[in-house]
Write a protein that holds these residues in place. Structure first.
Motif, mmCIF file in Angstrom:
data_model
loop_
_atom_site.group_PDB
_atom_site.id
_atom_site.type_symbol
_atom_site.label_atom_id
_atom_site.label_comp_id
_atom_site.label_asym_id
_atom_site.label_seq_id
_atom_site.Cartn_x
_atom_site.Cartn_y
_atom_site.Cartn_z
ATOM 1 N N ARG A 92 0.783 -1.230 0.000
ATOM 2 C CA ARG A 92 0.000 0.000 0.000
ATOM 3 C C ARG A 92 0.813 1.278 0.000
ATOM 4 N NH1 ARG A 92 -5.459 0.042 -0.603
ATOM 5 N NH2 ARG A 92 -6.302 -1.961 -0.128
ATOM 6 N N GLN A 93 1.461 1.557 -1.118
ATOM 7 C CA GLN A 93 2.193 2.823 -1.250
ATOM 8 C C GLN A 93 1.200 3.917 -1.614
ATOM 9 O OE1 GLN A 93 5.001 1.901 -4.342
ATOM 10 N NE2 GLN A 93 6.641 1.690 -2.850
ATOM 11 N N TRP B 33 -0.229 7.154 -3.482
ATOM 12 C CA TRP B 33 -0.096 7.647 -4.847
ATOM 13 C C TRP B 33 0.466 9.068 -4.799
ATOM 14 C CZ3 TRP B 33 -1.479 5.492 -9.627
ATOM 15 C CH2 TRP B 33 -2.018 4.205 -9.565
ATOM 16 N N THR B 34 1.469 9.331 -5.634
ATOM 17 C CA THR B 34 2.021 10.687 -5.728
ATOM 18 C C THR B 34 1.229 11.468 -6.777
ATOM 19 O OG1 THR B 34 3.599 10.138 -7.461
ATOM 20 C CG2 THR B 34 4.332 9.837 -5.169
ATOM 21 N N LEU C 286 -1.374 8.523 -14.719
ATOM 22 C CA LEU C 286 -2.510 7.603 -14.845
ATOM 23 C C LEU C 286 -3.612 8.234 -15.686
ATOM 24 C CD1 LEU C 286 -4.250 5.125 -14.090
ATOM 25 C CD2 LEU C 286 -4.855 6.312 -11.991
ATOM 26 N N GLU D 160 2.216 10.388 -10.284
ATOM 27 C CA GLU D 160 1.637 9.100 -10.693
ATOM 28 C C GLU D 160 0.177 9.261 -11.093
ATOM 29 O OE1 GLU D 160 3.934 5.621 -8.246
ATOM 30 O OE2 GLU D 160 2.535 6.886 -7.117
ATOM 31 N N ILE D 161 -0.556 10.067 -10.350
ATOM 32 C CA ILE D 161 -1.975 10.295 -10.659
ATOM 33 C C ILE D 161 -2.103 10.999 -12.008
ATOM 34 C CG2 ILE D 161 -4.064 11.507 -9.932
ATOM 35 C CD1 ILE D 161 -3.067 11.046 -7.014
ATOM 36 N N ARG E 211 -7.612 2.921 -8.198
ATOM 37 C CA ARG E 211 -7.363 4.368 -8.254
ATOM 38 C C ARG E 211 -8.159 5.010 -9.390
ATOM 39 N NH1 ARG E 211 -5.510 8.581 -5.014
ATOM 40 N NH2 ARG E 211 -6.131 10.265 -6.368
ATOM 41 N N ARG F 86 3.020 -0.515 -10.779
ATOM 42 C CA ARG F 86 2.025 -0.814 -9.740
ATOM 43 C C ARG F 86 1.213 -2.012 -10.184
ATOM 44 N NH1 ARG F 86 0.567 2.587 -5.634
ATOM 45 N NH2 ARG F 86 1.764 4.486 -5.501
ATOM 46 N N SER G 126 -4.307 -2.184 -8.074
ATOM 47 C CA SER G 126 -4.082 -0.853 -7.528
ATOM 48 C C SER G 126 -4.479 0.223 -8.540
ATOM 49 C CB SER G 126 -2.614 -0.693 -7.146
ATOM 50 O OG SER G 126 -2.327 0.626 -6.770
ATOM 51 N N VAL G 127 -4.067 0.022 -9.787
ATOM 52 C CA VAL G 127 -4.386 0.984 -10.844
ATOM 53 C C VAL G 127 -5.894 1.042 -11.063
ATOM 54 C CG1 VAL G 127 -4.133 1.484 -13.313
ATOM 55 C CG2 VAL G 127 -2.149 0.766 -11.976
ATOM 56 N N LEU H 269 3.472 2.361 -14.624
ATOM 57 C CA LEU H 269 3.507 2.991 -13.303
ATOM 58 C C LEU H 269 4.191 2.116 -12.249
ATOM 59 C CD1 LEU H 269 -0.135 4.427 -13.174
ATOM 60 C CD2 LEU H 269 1.968 5.711 -13.512
#
Length: 59
Positions: free
Chosen positions: A9-10, A12-13, A20, A16-17, A47, A39, A43-44, A37
């Motif tokens: 569970r990192q 999201w910066t 995405l 990265e958002i 998000r 990931r 996770s993707v 990414l």
């Protein structure tokens, strides 16, 4: 006794958002976005759903 599986569970910066959103708008597949990414696909997908993005499905 083994430890139960725990996700990392990192957070999201902002970069990265932004990436995405760009990749989803280009119509890239979930697998390709996850690889770009670095990931997990889950996770993707989570998000993208939280941000209201649609991700292209491979055909």
């Amino acid at each position: 006794m083994t430890k139960p599986f725990e996700r990392h569970r990192q957070a999201w910066t902002a970069d990265e958002i932004q990436k995405l959103h760009q990749l989803a708008k280009k119509g890239m597949a979930l697998k390709a976005i996850a690889k770009a990414l670095t990931r997990s696909e889950e996770s993707v997908k989570d998000r993208a759903k939280a941000d209201g993005l649609g991700i292209a499905k491979l055909r």
